[in-house]
Design an enzyme around this catalytic site. Structure first.
Site, PDB file in Angstrom:
ATOM      1  N   CYS A  56     -12.906  -3.803   0.401  1.00  0.00           N
ATOM      2  CA  CYS A  56     -11.903  -4.142  -0.610  1.00  0.00           C
ATOM      3  C   CYS A  56     -12.358  -5.271  -1.528  1.00  0.00           C
ATOM      4  CB  CYS A  56     -10.587  -4.504   0.068  1.00  0.00           C
ATOM      5  SG  CYS A  56      -9.934  -3.182   1.120  1.00  0.00           S
ATOM      6  N   HIS A 107      -6.616  -9.069  -4.264  1.00  0.00           N
ATOM      7  CA  HIS A 107      -6.706  -7.740  -3.677  1.00  0.00           C
ATOM      8  C   HIS A 107      -5.294  -7.231  -3.387  1.00  0.00           C
ATOM      9  CE1 HIS A 107      -7.373  -4.417  -1.103  1.00  0.00           C
ATOM     10  NE2 HIS A 107      -7.281  -5.064   0.038  1.00  0.00           N
ATOM     11  N   ASN A 118      -2.404   0.126  -1.357  1.00  0.00           N
ATOM     12  CA  ASN A 118      -3.687  -0.565  -1.241  1.00  0.00           C
ATOM     13  C   ASN A 118      -4.780   0.415  -1.669  1.00  0.00           C
ATOM     14  OD1 ASN A 118      -6.098  -1.692  -0.383  1.00  0.00           O
ATOM     15  ND2 ASN A 118      -5.303  -2.444   1.550  1.00  0.00           N
TER      16      ASN A 118
END
Length: 323
Positions: A114, A254, A284
């Site tokens: 990520c 993030h 996400n």
């Protein structure tokens, strides 16, 4: 003559298929109320019907060419950050290169989970500052849905598919420099987050066939890491750059979980209005989340922006930029 990196254009793309919390609740033990309360996520998008990671990345690459007016033949390098590539080889970036006709470029993938977009930006900056490369694409693209175990509600409800990216160009004008400071780190931890592990064979047999495991994360450990170690890195980078948190126009984190972003905002003493977020709509999207959130506010940038991302590795990176 010194060469600097200018951030010229950004883009983002999500697949058409929208998946609601209720749809996931129909196949696993969860609910819309639980997902929203714990993550802030309402919907996410899934790539389906043969749309893969390279297709998402190509959509972003085409946007970057259109917005910048740069010809595909002028692209020197394409970096795709992903942990959900089309294949282990060839690199997804090479497929994007072919799709857009960037026949003068070279291309490679980067795996930093990520944190990929921050690692990708920092890497592209070094290529440009070498003086050999003028136009570099950094694209973060993920089809997380293909790596999910849909019996694991601790992971499957979080993730969506998407892509975002930026075009970086060389400039000799220091006033146009967009990459102001960076800090990249890893902890060498293979247990908290992992995906796609391929086991070695145990014997020579005709039945041998490669298999990979689904995405896994230890949610509590990730939350603890993201709300303690990551804000410390962010504060350290700002201090070393001589920038106060109050000087920032935005902080783009993030897009793991809205609750994590809220915790980081509190640690930095800033209001959530300075934290662009898309996790409610898109979930996400791993390395793509920061790139997509940046693309959404890029036209409005007037001041410094801190990009911060974290993920498997454990990898975490912060990059201070301006337009």
């Amino acid at each position: 003559m010194a060469v600097y990196t200018k951030l010229t254009a950004t883009g983002q793309y999500v697949p058409q298929r929208v998946v609601t919390n209720d749809e996931l609740a129909a196949i696993m033990e969860t609910s819309d109320e639980w997902i929203q309360a714990h993550t802030g996520i309402v919907t996410r998008h899934y790539a389906m019907n043969d749309e893969n990671t390279s297709d998402l990345a190509t959509q972003v690459a085409q946007q970057l060419l259109t917005k910048s007016g740069v010809a595909a033949s002028a692209i020197d390098l394409i970096i795709v950050t992903t942990i959900t590539p089309d294949a282990l080889t060839p690199a997804t970036a090479c497929l994007v290169q072919a799709n857009i006709g960037a026949d003068q470029a070279f291309a490679f993938d980067m795996s930093a989970a990520c944190a990929g977009f921050t690692f990708g930006l920092a890497t592209a900056d070094k290529f440009i500052r070498s003086g050999q490369y003028q136009n570099v694409m950094v694209i973060s693209a993920e089809v997380n849905s293909k790596m999910m175990d849909f019996q694991d509600r601790t992971a499957a409800v979080f993730f969506g598919d998407g892509a975002g990216g930026a075009l970086l160009q060389a400039t000799t004008d220091p006033a146009e420099n967009s990459i102001l400071a960076e800090k990249l780190q890893t902890q060498g931890n293979a247990t908290v987050i992992h995906s796609g592990r391929v086991q070695p064979i145990t014997k020579i047999a005709a039945s041998n066939y490669p298999q990979t495991d689904a995405f896994y994360q230890a949610g509590r450990d990730v939350f603890q890491f993201a709300t303690t170690v990551v804000p410390q890195q962010m504060q350290g980078l700002l201090a070393s750059a001589g920038v106060a948190s109050t000087d920032l126009q935005y902080v783009i984190c993030h897009q793991a979980n809205l609750r994590i972003i809220e915790q980081i905002a509190t640690k930095l003493g800033l209001p959530m209005t300075q934290f662009p977020h898309n996790v409610q709509k898109f979930g996400n999207t791993s390395s793509a989340g920061v790139a997509m959130a940046l693309a959404a506010v890029f036209d409005d940038l007037t001041g410094p922006v801190l990009l911060t991302a974290f993920g498997g590795g454990l990898a975490y990176g912060s990059v201070l930029i301006k337009k």
